[in-house]
Design an enzyme around this catalytic site. Structure first.
Site, mmCIF file in Angstrom:
data_model
loop_
_atom_site.group_PDB
_atom_site.id
_atom_site.type_symbol
_atom_site.label_atom_id
_atom_site.label_comp_id
_atom_site.label_asym_id
_atom_site.label_seq_id
_atom_site.Cartn_x
_atom_site.Cartn_y
_atom_site.Cartn_z
ATOM 1 N N GLU A 132 14.800 29.709 30.653
ATOM 2 C CA GLU A 132 14.509 31.003 30.012
ATOM 3 C C GLU A 132 13.001 31.140 30.023
ATOM 4 O O GLU A 132 12.302 30.539 29.203
ATOM 5 C CB GLU A 132 15.052 31.008 28.571
ATOM 6 C CG GLU A 132 16.572 30.973 28.479
ATOM 7 C CD GLU A 132 17.232 32.304 28.808
ATOM 8 O OE1 GLU A 132 16.548 33.343 28.785
ATOM 9 O OE2 GLU A 132 18.440 32.307 29.096
ATOM 10 N N CYS A 165 8.715 36.963 24.352
ATOM 11 C CA CYS A 165 8.863 36.897 25.815
ATOM 12 C C CYS A 165 9.304 38.226 26.395
ATOM 13 O O CYS A 165 8.954 38.553 27.517
ATOM 14 C CB CYS A 165 9.845 35.807 26.197
ATOM 15 S SG CYS A 165 11.446 36.017 25.412
HETATM 16 P P1 NAD Z 1 5.343 26.203 27.159
HETATM 17 O O1 NAD Z 1 6.017 26.286 28.475
HETATM 18 O O2 NAD Z 1 3.910 25.845 27.098
HETATM 19 O O3 NAD Z 1 6.078 25.121 26.222
HETATM 20 C C1 NAD Z 1 7.482 25.141 26.006
HETATM 21 C C2 NAD Z 1 7.957 23.717 25.710
HETATM 22 O O4 NAD Z 1 7.683 22.880 26.839
HETATM 23 C C3 NAD Z 1 7.284 23.066 24.502
HETATM 24 O O5 NAD Z 1 8.279 22.380 23.756
HETATM 25 C C4 NAD Z 1 6.286 22.099 25.133
HETATM 26 O O6 NAD Z 1 6.105 20.938 24.371
HETATM 27 C C5 NAD Z 1 6.949 21.734 26.466
HETATM 28 N N1 NAD Z 1 5.956 21.465 27.519
HETATM 29 C C6 NAD Z 1 4.714 22.022 27.642
HETATM 30 N N2 NAD Z 1 4.104 21.558 28.742
HETATM 31 C C7 NAD Z 1 4.969 20.669 29.321
HETATM 32 C C8 NAD Z 1 4.901 19.852 30.496
HETATM 33 N N3 NAD Z 1 3.833 19.854 31.271
HETATM 34 N N4 NAD Z 1 5.966 19.087 30.800
HETATM 35 C C9 NAD Z 1 7.076 19.104 30.016
HETATM 36 N N5 NAD Z 1 7.184 19.846 28.895
HETATM 37 C C10 NAD Z 1 6.148 20.624 28.548
HETATM 38 O O7 NAD Z 1 5.636 27.600 26.464
HETATM 39 P P2 NAD Z 1 5.104 28.114 25.064
HETATM 40 O O8 NAD Z 1 3.636 28.402 25.159
HETATM 41 O O9 NAD Z 1 5.575 27.251 23.952
HETATM 42 O O10 NAD Z 1 5.902 29.501 24.945
HETATM 43 C C11 NAD Z 1 5.465 30.680 25.504
HETATM 44 C C12 NAD Z 1 6.150 30.982 26.814
HETATM 45 O O11 NAD Z 1 7.549 30.922 26.654
HETATM 46 C C13 NAD Z 1 5.865 32.378 27.328
HETATM 47 O O12 NAD Z 1 5.633 32.322 28.697
HETATM 48 C C14 NAD Z 1 7.152 33.126 27.050
HETATM 49 O O13 NAD Z 1 7.379 34.224 27.891
HETATM 50 C C15 NAD Z 1 8.168 32.076 27.198
HETATM 51 N N6 NAD Z 1 9.340 32.410 26.418
HETATM 52 C C16 NAD Z 1 10.502 32.746 27.037
HETATM 53 C C17 NAD Z 1 11.604 33.095 26.287
HETATM 54 C C18 NAD Z 1 12.912 33.479 26.909
HETATM 55 O O14 NAD Z 1 13.896 33.500 26.179
HETATM 56 N N7 NAD Z 1 12.976 33.783 28.191
HETATM 57 C C19 NAD Z 1 11.528 33.068 24.903
HETATM 58 C C20 NAD Z 1 10.321 32.724 24.312
HETATM 59 C C21 NAD Z 1 9.243 32.382 25.083
#
Ligand code: NAD
Length: 456
Positions: free
Chosen positions: A210, A244
């Site tokens: 997602e 998002c």
């Molecule tokens: P992110 O991708 O930075 O982090 C999400 C999760 O991944 C966190 O738990 C983090 O600890 C983990 N993570 C971060 N870097 C990682 C790596 N290198 N390897 C493995 N795991 C890692 O996202 P965020 O900043 O927490 O959230 C914002 C983003 O999420 C935006 O791009 C938004 O559009 C998206 N989002 C999508 C939805 C959806 O339902 N489609 C909903 C909410 C947010």
């Protein structure tokens, strides 16, 4: 790097006991979770306030109330979803019956982001439990208070060999990705989504991603401008734009630009007051890094509304920027903040072309009263899902599976969609032994001729 193999092995052996497959066990688990969320409502609201300055209204409507409703809906429909589905059987298979069994994958990993830190962790969990899986949850490290309450709540409800919460940041997430999970459900950014899919590919683990991206919002010249303005202001500035599926940018028809922008300004004042920085209920930006990233966009184009910030409180006013083109830095990536850039257009073809030239969006919103324009746009542009004459609302319907397409995500969930996502669909043919039709066998007389009567 920590090793989670013992935790995963414990969950696998709990899964193999078949306890999680029992329908009463699943419904009880959903009800236990629902009760615990209700009991922790005040604590959750405080945590969301501390992490993001979410108001009680937003905390309830977009996080707590949302999952309570999803739990209620799932528990009341689960009996009918788990039954093997009987499907048709072709003439060639006479004597047999055909079924699709929904089978839980086993042990699922759920990784979630910070922007709706409770809802985006619990909503997939509901699907995992409903489908009969065990799960390890890895909530976001950027919203520590909410993640703490989440862990406490899950510990109170379930033993670790069924549902476990693992806290930590990137390293923890990467250590978990080395585990032998049966399913990975990830919500987060596009770059991290690629890392998740790569890790999953190494072990051929099925995934749901997602993700995010730039979701366009189009206001055509025949739109109901006043209603459009209010619905767009709400969809964009809820959670300070850290949603998002928030409208990322506006495509506004030149003929209605002035009139629409005035309505939009009025809607912002109506919803968030004329001094949003002093509004105690306006969500803040999650971190200094994101605040600075967003503040740098404020010199793009021309500020039409807003534009002020409070660096101590990490707060940014609901802002509208005009005189924007695709070359501005704000148009490069998903904004994820309370700043709305406006592109002008005069022909719908410019909009379609503009969207085609960029990655497939997660959502799209179109405001027009004209049916053929609605159908034209829905048919010519690919995107995850969206609304006509509204923003964001499609997300909250259990009847509309929610997800992206390609770069904005893979797979979908909510309502029955969540149950289906966490279930492998196992196709089963049950054959009779009362007779044995000979056509398939190579020694049958005139075999080819006979088989051609059935397979043509
Ligand atoms: P992110 O991708 O930075 O982090 C999400 C999760 O991944 C966190 O738990 C983090 O600890 C983990 N993570 C971060 N870097 C990682 C790596 N290198 N390897 C493995 N795991 C890692 O996202 P965020 O900043 O927490 O959230 C914002 C983003 O999420 C935006 O791009 C938004 O559009 C998206 N989002 C999508 C939805 C959806 O339902 N489609 C909903 C909410 C947010």
């Amino acid at each position: 790097m920590e090793n989670y193999s013992t935790l995963i092995a414990d969950q696998k052996s709990f899964f193999r006991s078949d306890k999680t497959k029992d329908i009463t066990f699943r419904i009880n688990a959903l009800q236990t979770l629902r009760k615990a969320i209700k009991n922790h409502e005040a604590e959750l609201m405080q945590a969301l306030q501390a992490d993001l300055n979410k108001s009680e209204f937003e905390a309830y409507s977009t996080e707590i109330g949302f999952v309570l409703e999803e739990l209620r809906y799932t528990a009341s429909h689960l009996q009918s979803w788990v039954r093997p589905e009987k499907v048709k059987t072709p003439l060639t298979h006479i004597g047999s019956n055909s079924y699709i069994y929904s089978e839980p994958y086993g042990v699922a990993l759920i990784i979630s982001p910070w922007n709706y830190p409770f809802q985006l962790a619990i909503a997939p969990l509901i699907g995992a439990i409903a489908a009969g899986n065990c799960a390890v949850m890895k909530p976001s490290e950027l919203t520590p208070k909410t993640s703490e309450v989440l862990e406490k709540l899950i510990r109170e409800c379930f033993p670790e060999e069924f549902i476990a919460v693992v806290q930590g940041g990137v390293e923890t997430s990467q250590a978990l990705l080395n585990g032998k999970f049966d399913y990975i459900f990830f919500t987060g950014s596009v770059p991290v989504g690629k890392i998740i899919m790569e890790a999953a590919a190494k072990q051929l683990i099925p995934v749901t991603l997602e993700l995010g991206g730039k979701s366009p919002c189009i206001v055509h010249e025949d739109a109901n401008l006043k209603i459009a303005a209010k619905r767009i202001a709400w969809g964009k500035y809820t959670n300070a734009g850290q949603t998002c599926i928030a409208p990322d940018y506006l495509y506004l028809h030149t003929n209605v630009q002035e009139e629409f922008l005035q309505y939009l300004k009025a809607a912002i004042v109506e919803l968030y007051s004329s001094e949003p920085l002093n509004n105690p209920n306006f969500t803040r930006i999650v971190s200094k890094r994101h605040f600075e990233r967003l503040a740098a966009f404020l010199n793009n184009g021309k500020v039409y509304v807003g534009g002020k910030t409070n660096p101590e409180k990490l707060s940014i006013e609901p802002t509208v920027l005009t005189k924007i083109s695709w070359d501005d830095s704000i148009m490069e990536d998903e904004i994820f903040g309370p700043i709305l850039p406006v592109l002008e257009y005069s022909e719908l073809s410019e909009v379609i072309e503009g969207i085609h030239e960029h990655p497939k969006p997660l959502s799209l919103y179109l405001f027009t009263e004209n049916n053929s324009i609605q159908e034209k746009l829905l048919n010519s542009v690919s995107f995850g899902g969206g609304c006509v004459n509204d923003t964001v609302y499609h997300f909250a319907s259990p009847h509309l599976p929610f997800g992206g397409v390609g770069p904005s995500g893979i797979g979908a969930y909510h309502g029955k969609g969540s149950f289906d996502t966490f279930s492998h669909k196992k196709s089963i043919l049950k054959q009779t032994t009362r007779f044995d039709i000979p056509f398939r066998y190579p020694n049958v007389k005139n075999g080819l001729k006979k088989i051609k009567m059935f397979m043509k």
